[in-house]
Write an enzyme that holds these catalytic residues in place. Structure first.
Site, mmCIF file in Angstrom:
data_model
loop_
_atom_site.group_PDB
_atom_site.id
_atom_site.type_symbol
_atom_site.label_atom_id
_atom_site.label_comp_id
_atom_site.label_asym_id
_atom_site.label_seq_id
_atom_site.Cartn_x
_atom_site.Cartn_y
_atom_site.Cartn_z
ATOM 1 N N ASP A 1 -36.768 80.407 -24.251
ATOM 2 C CA ASP A 1 -36.178 81.693 -24.638
ATOM 3 C C ASP A 1 -34.799 81.852 -23.984
ATOM 4 O OD1 ASP A 1 -36.014 84.371 -25.529
ATOM 5 O OD2 ASP A 1 -36.951 85.097 -23.686
ATOM 6 N N ASP B 1 -32.817 85.329 -23.645
ATOM 7 C CA ASP B 1 -32.645 86.576 -22.878
ATOM 8 C C ASP B 1 -33.656 86.688 -21.752
ATOM 9 O OD1 ASP B 1 -30.563 87.274 -24.549
ATOM 10 O OD2 ASP B 1 -31.866 88.325 -25.948
ATOM 11 N N ASP C 1 -40.298 85.433 -21.425
ATOM 12 C CA ASP C 1 -40.622 86.561 -20.548
ATOM 13 C C ASP C 1 -41.484 87.615 -21.246
ATOM 14 O OD1 ASP C 1 -38.336 87.141 -22.167
ATOM 15 O OD2 ASP C 1 -37.996 88.946 -20.967
#
Lengths: 178, 178
Positions: B7, B9, B131
């Protein structure tokens, strides 16, 4: 419900026709569509010209919609999980243009179901509708080859020549067993 | 060789820090980073402000790189197949900014290995570093939860707190058996 990954260029969007049209507008020369048959994409144009046109801002935003694709994909989306999967990374400016194009012509497809990628090896789905051998050959689900001038001689895949045939295929292939 | 989906961000890009910084620049108010712990993303800011900042052109282009991510991902890319997988479709202008950001900070990652998507359910890989519970919960490979303020209480996944820990994890988890 099946998950169906659908390519944009030459499947949902008539890129070939748009390329011929833009070339004629910009260079004043008409190319016989038959010249595109069985040659690599872009090679019927003078060297480098097709690539240059693809790099032009606005090109991807203006592509006409492939015949019957809106109606068939809308109907499929009511029974299946549709993902639009487009290899867009090679042409960075195409990213926002392709998203705007999808929002205009396929407003029923959520942003959650749009994928812009490079290689399509990472895509997990039950079906993939695509015009390129390189995308279908590594796919683990059922591949469907959407006919395009550059793939007329390919015999490795179940072929669909237009969106009416896609509709017929899914009506049979995913129908509940009675 | 394993395929690792990473990922952007709050994993490769320190979005949280950038949000705090931009908020302070624009509104003249400093928020204690601890106020972000264990609350949904953006909810420590006045209502609608975080979303508004994320919609601002230039925001994603300027995010600082997460500490040690460049070195660790470079090393991982020499042994594994790395795919950057970012949920970018909700913020259309972020598409070209994220691609430019990756080209600047992670030039060793090919455009072939970049995926911008909505839902990540379509991603097939051996590992996913992310996250967000919503991305990891449907993933069929091994999920790794990258620590972020909003996920401190999640206990369902193997947690990695920083990129040094990611390096240690892969050194052990994918080492050849002697």
């Amino acid at each position: 419900m099946a998950r169906i990954a659908i390519d944009m260029d030459n499947v949902m969007a008539d890129l070939t026709q748009h390329l011929l049209d833009v070339y004629e507008q910009q260079y004043g020369v008409s190319i016989d569509p038959a010249a595109l048959d069985n040659v690599p994409e872009g090679s019927a144009f003078p060297e480098g010209v097709a690539y240059k046109i693809l790099q032009t801002p606005g090109f991807f935003r203006g592509i006409p919609v492939m015949k019957d694709s809106q109606e068939v994909i809308k109907a499929l989306s009511e029974q299946h999980e549709i993902f639009v999967v487009s290899a867009a990374m090679e042409f960075p400016h195409s990213l926002t243009e392709k998203l705007a194009w999808l929002n205009e012509h396929f407003p029923f497809i959520s942003w959650r179901n749009i994928v812009f990628c490079g290689a399509k090896t990472i895509v997990e789905a039950d079906y993939m509708i695509d015009d390129h051998d390189k995308n279908l050959s590594t796919f683990k689900g059922k591949p469907l080859l959407f006919t395009a001038p550059h793939n007329l001689l390919l015999t490795d895949y179940r072929r669909v020549n237009n969106w009416k045939e896609v509709a017929e295929y899914f009506a049979l292939d995913t129908a509940p067993v009675v």
